[in-house]
Design a protein around this motif. Structure first.
Motif, PDB file in Angstrom:
ATOM      1  N   GLN A 110      37.277  61.236  39.511  1.00  0.00           N
ATOM      2  CA  GLN A 110      37.608  59.918  38.988  1.00  0.00           C
ATOM      3  C   GLN A 110      38.439  59.971  37.705  1.00  0.00           C
ATOM      4  OE1 GLN A 110      36.702  56.909  40.476  1.00  0.00           O
ATOM      5  NE2 GLN A 110      36.134  58.259  42.166  1.00  0.00           N
ATOM      6  N   HIS A 111      38.535  61.142  37.100  1.00  0.00           N
ATOM      7  CA  HIS A 111      39.229  61.228  35.819  1.00  0.00           C
ATOM      8  C   HIS A 111      40.707  60.867  35.942  1.00  0.00           C
ATOM      9  CE1 HIS A 111      36.006  64.187  34.083  1.00  0.00           C
ATOM     10  NE2 HIS A 111      35.554  62.976  34.275  1.00  0.00           N
ATOM     11  N   ASP A 112      41.333  61.245  37.025  1.00  0.00           N
ATOM     12  CA  ASP A 112      42.755  60.949  37.195  1.00  0.00           C
ATOM     13  C   ASP A 112      43.010  59.447  37.336  1.00  0.00           C
ATOM     14  OD1 ASP A 112      43.408  63.613  37.057  1.00  0.00           O
ATOM     15  OD2 ASP A 112      43.467  63.918  39.231  1.00  0.00           O
ATOM     16  N   LEU A 113      41.974  58.694  37.695  1.00  0.00           N
ATOM     17  CA  LEU A 113      42.125  57.251  37.875  1.00  0.00           C
ATOM     18  C   LEU A 113      41.827  56.467  36.601  1.00  0.00           C
ATOM     19  CD1 LEU A 113      40.289  56.893  41.313  1.00  0.00           C
ATOM     20  CD2 LEU A 113      42.755  57.122  40.915  1.00  0.00           C
ATOM     21  N   PHE A 114      41.417  57.185  35.546  1.00  0.00           N
ATOM     22  CA  PHE A 114      40.908  56.490  34.362  1.00  0.00           C
ATOM     23  C   PHE A 114      41.954  55.596  33.700  1.00  0.00           C
ATOM     24  CE2 PHE A 114      40.216  56.422  29.727  1.00  0.00           C
ATOM     25  CZ  PHE A 114      39.042  55.688  29.712  1.00  0.00           C
ATOM     26  N   ILE A 115      43.170  56.085  33.527  1.00  0.00           N
ATOM     27  CA  ILE A 115      44.200  55.306  32.856  1.00  0.00           C
ATOM     28  C   ILE A 115      44.497  54.026  33.640  1.00  0.00           C
ATOM     29  CG2 ILE A 115      46.629  55.251  32.195  1.00  0.00           C
ATOM     30  CD1 ILE A 115      46.418  58.152  31.398  1.00  0.00           C
ATOM     31  N   GLY A 116      44.582  54.161  34.964  1.00  0.00           N
ATOM     32  CA  GLY A 116      44.826  52.987  35.787  1.00  0.00           C
ATOM     33  C   GLY A 116      43.707  51.971  35.700  1.00  0.00           C
ATOM     34  N   ARG A 117      42.458  52.462  35.712  1.00  0.00           N
ATOM     35  CA  ARG A 117      41.307  51.563  35.593  1.00  0.00           C
ATOM     36  C   ARG A 117      41.303  50.859  34.238  1.00  0.00           C
ATOM     37  NH1 ARG A 117      36.974  52.116  39.112  1.00  0.00           N
ATOM     38  NH2 ARG A 117      37.177  53.758  40.688  1.00  0.00           N
ATOM     39  N   MET A 118      41.578  51.600  33.190  1.00  0.00           N
ATOM     40  CA  MET A 118      41.569  51.021  31.856  1.00  0.00           C
ATOM     41  C   MET A 118      42.682  49.979  31.709  1.00  0.00           C
ATOM     42  SD  MET A 118      41.525  53.023  28.232  1.00  0.00           S
ATOM     43  CE  MET A 118      41.358  52.129  26.681  1.00  0.00           C
ATOM     44  N   ALA A 119      43.876  50.306  32.188  1.00  0.00           N
ATOM     45  CA  ALA A 119      44.990  49.356  32.127  1.00  0.00           C
ATOM     46  C   ALA A 119      44.674  48.093  32.923  1.00  0.00           C
ATOM     47  CB  ALA A 119      46.266  50.013  32.644  1.00  0.00           C
ATOM     48  N   SER A 120      44.063  48.258  34.104  1.00  0.00           N
ATOM     49  CA  SER A 120      43.692  47.108  34.921  1.00  0.00           C
ATOM     50  C   SER A 120      42.669  46.238  34.205  1.00  0.00           C
ATOM     51  CB  SER A 120      43.114  47.582  36.263  1.00  0.00           C
ATOM     52  OG  SER A 120      44.038  48.365  36.970  1.00  0.00           O
ATOM     53  N   GLY A 121      41.709  46.893  33.553  1.00  0.00           N
ATOM     54  CA  GLY A 121      40.682  46.145  32.842  1.00  0.00           C
ATOM     55  C   GLY A 121      41.248  45.307  31.714  1.00  0.00           C
ATOM     56  N   PHE A 122      42.142  45.891  30.924  1.00  0.00           N
ATOM     57  CA  PHE A 122      42.748  45.132  29.839  1.00  0.00           C
ATOM     58  C   PHE A 122      43.619  43.999  30.380  1.00  0.00           C
ATOM     59  CE2 PHE A 122      41.856  48.818  27.003  1.00  0.00           C
ATOM     60  CZ  PHE A 122      41.216  48.110  26.007  1.00  0.00           C
ATOM     61  N   ALA A 123      44.298  44.249  31.490  1.00  0.00           N
ATOM     62  CA  ALA A 123      45.117  43.194  32.095  1.00  0.00           C
ATOM     63  C   ALA A 123      44.259  42.005  32.515  1.00  0.00           C
ATOM     64  CB  ALA A 123      45.888  43.750  33.296  1.00  0.00           C
ATOM     65  N   VAL A 124      43.123  42.272  33.152  1.00  0.00           N
ATOM     66  CA  VAL A 124      42.237  41.201  33.598  1.00  0.00           C
ATOM     67  C   VAL A 124      41.566  40.513  32.414  1.00  0.00           C
ATOM     68  CG1 VAL A 124      40.148  40.711  34.933  1.00  0.00           C
ATOM     69  CG2 VAL A 124      41.867  42.258  35.852  1.00  0.00           C
ATOM     70  N   LEU A 125      41.319  41.249  31.351  1.00  0.00           N
ATOM     71  CA  LEU A 125      40.743  40.656  30.139  1.00  0.00           C
ATOM     72  C   LEU A 125      41.684  39.608  29.548  1.00  0.00           C
ATOM     73  CD1 LEU A 125      38.519  40.745  27.887  1.00  0.00           C
ATOM     74  CD2 LEU A 125      39.910  42.524  26.790  1.00  0.00           C
ATOM     75  N   ILE A 126      42.974  39.873  29.630  1.00  0.00           N
ATOM     76  CA  ILE A 126      43.963  38.995  28.996  1.00  0.00           C
ATOM     77  C   ILE A 126      44.415  37.865  29.919  1.00  0.00           C
ATOM     78  CG2 ILE A 126      46.304  38.925  28.043  1.00  0.00           C
ATOM     79  CD1 ILE A 126      45.811  41.833  27.106  1.00  0.00           C
ATOM     80  N   TYR A 127      44.659  38.189  31.189  1.00  0.00           N
ATOM     81  CA  TYR A 127      45.253  37.212  32.112  1.00  0.00           C
ATOM     82  C   TYR A 127      44.346  36.947  33.295  1.00  0.00           C
ATOM     83  CZ  TYR A 127      48.736  34.933  35.076  1.00  0.00           C
ATOM     84  OH  TYR A 127      49.416  34.036  35.859  1.00  0.00           O
ATOM     85  N   PRO A 128      43.995  35.685  33.559  1.00  0.00           N
ATOM     86  CA  PRO A 128      44.464  34.486  32.850  1.00  0.00           C
ATOM     87  C   PRO A 128      43.539  34.011  31.732  1.00  0.00           C
ATOM     88  CG  PRO A 128      43.344  33.832  34.845  1.00  0.00           C
ATOM     89  CD  PRO A 128      43.275  35.341  34.819  1.00  0.00           C
ATOM     90  N   GLY A 129      42.369  34.675  31.528  1.00  0.00           N
ATOM     91  CA  GLY A 129      41.337  34.135  30.650  1.00  0.00           C
ATOM     92  C   GLY A 129      41.785  33.845  29.238  1.00  0.00           C
ATOM     93  N   ALA A 130      42.444  34.817  28.575  1.00  0.00           N
ATOM     94  CA  ALA A 130      42.853  34.613  27.188  1.00  0.00           C
ATOM     95  C   ALA A 130      43.876  33.489  27.072  1.00  0.00           C
ATOM     96  CB  ALA A 130      43.422  35.914  26.619  1.00  0.00           C
ATOM     97  N   PHE A 131      44.730  33.353  28.072  1.00  0.00           N
ATOM     98  CA  PHE A 131      45.761  32.312  28.044  1.00  0.00           C
ATOM     99  C   PHE A 131      45.152  30.920  28.215  1.00  0.00           C
ATOM    100  CE2 PHE A 131      48.290  36.034  28.747  1.00  0.00           C
ATOM    101  CZ  PHE A 131      49.548  35.746  28.236  1.00  0.00           C
ATOM    102  N   VAL A 132      44.323  30.750  29.235  1.00  0.00           N
ATOM    103  CA  VAL A 132      43.778  29.415  29.495  1.00  0.00           C
ATOM    104  C   VAL A 132      42.753  29.004  28.443  1.00  0.00           C
ATOM    105  CG1 VAL A 132      44.230  29.503  31.971  1.00  0.00           C
ATOM    106  CG2 VAL A 132      42.023  30.318  31.092  1.00  0.00           C
TER     107      VAL A 132
END
Length: 285
Positions: A110-132
């Motif tokens: 799972q280590h090779d997937l970590f950057i993708g998972r982290m980037a996805s998590g931050f993306a979902v944290l921001i959009y759309p919740g932070a905007f709306v």
């Protein structure tokens, strides 16, 4: 034709219900509207999670629910129940720490997937919740029911008139934006005109909540409508890029005639912070 009927039904039934919710249920700084924003943010986050999955960027549905809803939830707690404001920052930090540390003890595979998972998590944290969440913050403005209604009219009439103008006058001037080739210049102009007219109309009809800081009254309303309309259009196009990147037409199927939640709130999400900050800049609050 069936999609057209569904779209018209959503507009003529859904929009009045939403406006009535704002006008007739203002208790606790529009708690009912704020809860609706949280629900849409969570559902939008789940759609975004599914879109990211198509590009092999994975987070769990449970994480999408929490990350997508945490900012609007905490903003609602502050706006409607006067929770300690730094709690919002603390919640964002807690979510960020989870994304950074939750895979520390994962398997080597799972280590090779970590950057993708982290980037996805931050993306979902921001959009759309932070905007709306900026719709929720609008409840703290003077006469918030009227201002929120004006904002919603600016965005939804922008979308509707852009669609109608494109249908009527779009032949021969489509394809200027490659990510959404059905969009036309006529549609863009029609949508912006709708937002500007709402801004100018609001100034004329309820001038008591539009006391300008710098420029004359009507130009201030026009500028508010113009910037909000531009943001709404860019929000729609931005989500089109997102879907095109994932190779899908709609973000979901939950709303008849429109597609998914993200398809319906993309313009609202981008326009909300622009409307809020433009109003605070141009008018005495």
């Amino acid at each position: 034709m069936n999609k057209l009927i569904q779209r018209l039904f959503i507009f003529f039934i859904g929009l009045p219900i939403l406006l009535a919710l704002v006008f007739f249920l203002p208790a606790y700084n529009h708690l009912c509207l704020n809860l609706l924003v949280i629900i849409f943010a969570v559902l939008g986050a789940l759609e975004f999670q599914n879109i990211l999955k198509l590009k092999n960027l994975y987070i769990s549905a449970a994480e999408a629910v929490v990350l997508g809803g945490i900012i609007p939830f905490l903003v609602t707690a502050y706006v409607s129940f006067n929770f300690y404001r730094p709690t919002i920052i603390a919640g964002v930090m807690a979510a960020s720490c989870w994304l950074l540390m939750s895979r520390i003890f994962s398997s080597k595979e799972q280590h090779d997937l970590f950057i993708g998972r982290m980037a996805s998590g931050f993306a979902v944290l921001i959009y759309p919740g932070a905007f709306v969440s900026w719709i929720i913050v609008m409840s703290l403005l003077p006469e918030p029911d009227l201002l929120i209604i004006i904002f919603l009219l600016m965005v939804f009439l922008n979308d509707s008139l852009a669609w109608a103008a494109g249908m009527l006058f779009g032949d021969g001037n489509r394809g200027i934006v490659t990510v959404s080739p059905n969009k036309s210049i006529a549609g863009f102009i029609g949508g912006l005109l709708a937002s500007v007219l709402v801004g100018a109309g609001g100034i004329v009809l309820i001038p008591m909540i539009f006391i300008p800081r710098y420029i004359m009254l009507v130009p201030s309303g026009i500028l508010l409508g113009l910037l909000t309309g531009i943001a709404a259009t860019l929000g729609d196009l931005g989500e089109s890029v997102l879907k095109r990147s994932a190779g899908i037409k709609d973000s979901g199927v939950i709303i008849p005639g429109r597609g998914g939640i993200l398809d319906s709130i993309d313009s609202v999400a981008m326009a909300a912070p622009v409307f809020y900050f433009t109003y605070r800049l141009l008018f005495v609050s």
